[in-house]
Design an enzyme around this catalytic site. Structure first.
Site, PDB file in Angstrom:
ATOM      1  N   CYS A 191     -17.650 -24.335  -8.640  1.00 14.35           N
ATOM      2  CA  CYS A 191     -17.811 -23.812  -7.287  1.00 14.35           C
ATOM      3  C   CYS A 191     -19.016 -24.490  -6.662  1.00 14.35           C
ATOM      4  CB  CYS A 191     -17.977 -22.289  -7.297  1.00 14.35           C
ATOM      5  SG  CYS A 191     -19.524 -21.706  -8.022  1.00 14.35           S
TER       6      CYS A 191
ATOM      7  N   HIS B  42     -24.849 -15.308  -3.590  1.00 17.47           N
ATOM      8  CA  HIS B  42     -25.760 -16.078  -4.429  1.00 17.47           C
ATOM      9  C   HIS B  42     -26.020 -17.433  -3.790  1.00 17.47           C
ATOM     10  CE1 HIS B  42     -21.660 -17.153  -5.678  1.00 17.47           C
ATOM     11  NE2 HIS B  42     -22.138 -18.353  -5.938  1.00 17.47           N
TER      12      HIS B  42
END
Length: 691
Positions: A203, A65
């Site tokens: 993240c 992603h």
């Protein structure tokens, strides 16, 4: 989520055998729907995110992603692989692959939907349904969370006949319930108080791992029964701060993050477990157990420290080698600012006052405002003071990486002793590891509650400093000092083939991971020699900086002379790489290596090896630890030094052009109109195949 994933964004027979091929296959489906405008540019962004941290998760899941300027709207594509694809998960290949694409400026609502998918991936029933699905449309509906329409079953009831119709019998009168003697009610037992944990997950992209870690921790808390976990997700959609009373009532804290925790001071004074975000996904029960153990021992943290990529001791599942690398990199990352400031000030002092400026009297006693030599002496002496912190800071923050704040005092003490006994850079490494190990051993001792409050302030610094001092002064200090002297003598004696071989090795190390651990090891080796400069150590510093400049300069030159081999995004990055390379910022080549590592990294290493060898062969020296072309006046044999750099850049450029030219490419869609021209002829442009 109705438009985020549709049937044509689902591939139930994904035939790719590598994660790069899988990402390309799914991205092509996005491009076909107009969701991705520049396929190669988007894949470069995906690769750059993958280079930060593998996106494979336990349970057979891969979630590549990124946020990219080449994405028009948040999009999700799903592929199922029969053989599995390696996305770096500890338990093996992934068979369920989700490619998540978010625009650079995605709105909060869309990112919230993507985060809900990330949480759903923690549901075993959801994953089982994906593995057994046979229809792309139904799979897309399952991922969207659409409720399937129930299919009514026809009822086949016999038509009633007069014989089958009967008059219902009257219901019998209910019998009176006999009265029972009431028993006195007993008060319910007071449930045991739950152990309360607050957690923060984050993240680099803030789309998937952040929310999967949150779901995993919350689920582990529910499964434990006597644990309550409340999570603050610091994702791309922003974050909602936990209420102060929730934090105050918490018995422990878990940080599962790969980017710095925002407003970390809010959680000070609590037992804390600090790990990477994937540990929060894969080992939530273990983390809960660790924070409970710390609470039982009375361990707490005091405030926050500057965040670095390596400021944690490593996950519990890491190998010792991985942990050691993180500890050493923690020290190096904090040491570099002292090296840069002190080294450049010293170099400026030499440039203004000449190489005899080191014999000038103290400026505190003798300073003439109108004399250039006084200003040169001032720069040199300030730089020398800053540079003197090099070894203590290295040792202190190695210990900090191992044992957090309690490791700072014995680490700095050990590093200062290393300077006192002339153990140098090697002594600092040893002192930091010893200090961290001693503190970690003390922290494992169960102490009476009455002493827990003074442990981090008095007991740990006192005992650990005494132990480290004893070992450094009387046990290992002198052998390390002897080794340091031997290394210095060896560097001074290098000439001819030996010097060239060392230059090749240093050049390869500087260009292998482009600012990563191996690069930092070579750089730390070089700057360590500047603490007590000799002819050999100055040659090493020159070779290291020259080789580190090669990769970004080579990529910049390659995008200039053969732009058609690169994507539009890479050509834009090439413009910035000129400045980054000239400034000795090797990381300027990372976007190119992330998109095409099998061609860029070998080419960079070849050029770096040539430059390192030539720099050593020419006898070039350097007194500044940084600066690139801006410190050329401080270089010994500057003209030959520039020739060494130019030779390496040409070698790397030629190799990367040859390697990229060997693959079959076609005009880039949308880059210069060639793609549109191809379509006008009725042909679809071919998509370049990346390694």
């Amino acid at each position: 989520m109705s438009e985020m994933i549709t049937a044509d964004l689902v591939d139930l027979d994904l035939s790719a055998d590598t994660k790069e091929a899988a990402a390309r296959a799914l991205a092509e489906r996005m491009a076909a729907r107009g969701r991705v405008t520049d396929l190669d540019g988007f894949l470069a962004d995906v690769a750059a995110r993958e280079a930060q941290m593998p996106t494979g998760l336990d349970g057979g899941i891969g979630i590549p992603h990124c946020r990219s300027e080449h994405v028009t709207e948040p999009t999700l594509a799903f592929g199922r692989s029969a053989d599995g694809i390696d996305f770096g998960a500890p338990d093996g290949p992934a068979d369920l692959i989700f490619l998540i694409a978010a625009p650079a400026g995605a709105d909060d609502a869309h990112l919230t939907i993507l985060s809900s998918l990330a949480r759903q991936l923690m549901n075993e029933d959801f994953k089982a349904a994906l593995r057994t699905a046979t229809d792309a449309g139904a799979t897309a509906a399952l991922i969207r969370g659409d409720e399937p329409e129930p299919t009514p079953e026809p009822e086949s009831r016999p038509e009633p006949t007069p014989e089958s119709v009967s008059t219902p019998e009257p219901a019998p009168e209910p019998e009176p319930t006999p009265e029972r003697e009431t028993e006195p009610e007993t008060a319910p037992a007071t449930p045991a108080a739950k152990f309360k944990i607050v957690a923060v997950t984050s993240c680099p992209t803030g789309i998937a791992h952040t929310y999967m870690a949150a779901e995993s921790l919350e689920k582990a808390g529910r499964d434990a029964g006597d644990v309550e976990v409340v999570v603050e997700t610091q994702g791309s959609a922003g974050f909602t701060r936990l209420a102060p009373d929730v934090i105050a009532a918490a018995d422990g804290v878990i940080f599962a993050h790969d980017v710095p925790v925002r407003e970390k001071d809010r959680f000070a004074g609590k037992p804390t477990v600090d790990v990477g975000v994937k540990a929060g996904i894969n080992r939530p029960a273990v983390l809960i157990g660790e924070v409970r153990d710390k609470a039982a021992r009375g361990e707490t943290t005091s405030g926050t420290a500057p965040a670095t990529p390596v400021d944690r001791a490593g996950d519990a599942g890491d190998s010792y080698g991985t942990k050691l690398r993180k500890w050493l990199m923690s020290g190096v990352s904090y040491m570099v600012p002292f090296v840069a400031a002190g080294g450049l000030l010293i170099a400026l002092g030499f440039a203004i006052g000449g190489y005899t400026i080191n014999k000038a009297p103290s400026v505190a006693e003798h300073f003439v405002w109108t004399q250039t030599d006084s200003w040169a002496a001032l720069l040199f002496q300030v730089g020398s003071v800053a540079f003197a912190f090099l070894v203590p800071v290295l040792a202190g923050f190695i210990a900090y990486g191992m044992a957090d704040r309690p490791g700072l005092v014995p680490g700095f003490v050990g590093g200062s002793i290393a300077l006192t006994i002339n153990a140098g850079f090697l002594g600092g490494l040893a002192a930091g590891l010893i200090a961290g190990g001693v503190v970690m051993a003390i922290q494992k001792v169960n102490v009476p509650p009455v002493l827990r409050g003074i442990m981090p302030v008095v007991v740990i610094p006192l005992i650990s400093s005494a132990v480290v001092g004893f070992l450094m002064f009387l046990v290992i200090g002198k052998p390390i000092a002897s080794l340091q002297r031997a290394l210095t003598d060896w560097l001074n004696s290098l000439s001819g083939a030996n010097a060239i071989i060392l230059g090749v090795i240093l050049g390869l190390m500087m260009c292998f991971d482009l600012g990563g651990p191996l690069n930092k090891v070579a750089y730390a080796f070089a700057v360590g020699g500047l603490a007590n400069p000799t002819e050999g150590s100055l040659k090493v510093m020159a070779a290291v900086m020259a080789a580190g400049m090669v990769p970004p300069l080579a990529m910049a030159l390659a995008t200039t002379v053969r732009g058609r081999l690169f994507t539009k995004t890479e050509r834009e990055n090439g413009k910035a790489a000129w400045v980054l390379g000239a400034s000795f910022i090797t990381e300027g080549a990372i976007p190119f290596a992330a998109a095409d590592p099998l061609r860029v990294i070998p080419a960079s290493m070849a050029g770096g090896a040539v430059t390192g060898a030539l720099s050593m062969a020419f006898g070039c020296t350097l007194r500044a630890p940084h600066g690139g072309i801006f410190v050329v006046p401080l270089i010994g044999n500057p003209f030959l030094y520039l020739i060494a750099i130019a030779a390496g850049v040409c070698v790397s450029t030629a190799l990367v052009v040859i390697l990229k030219g060997m693959r079959k490419t076609a005009p880039e869609t949308g880059a210069d109109g060639a793609g549109d021209a191809t379509r006008q002829k009725g042909q679809e442009p071919k998509i370049p195949v990346a390694a």
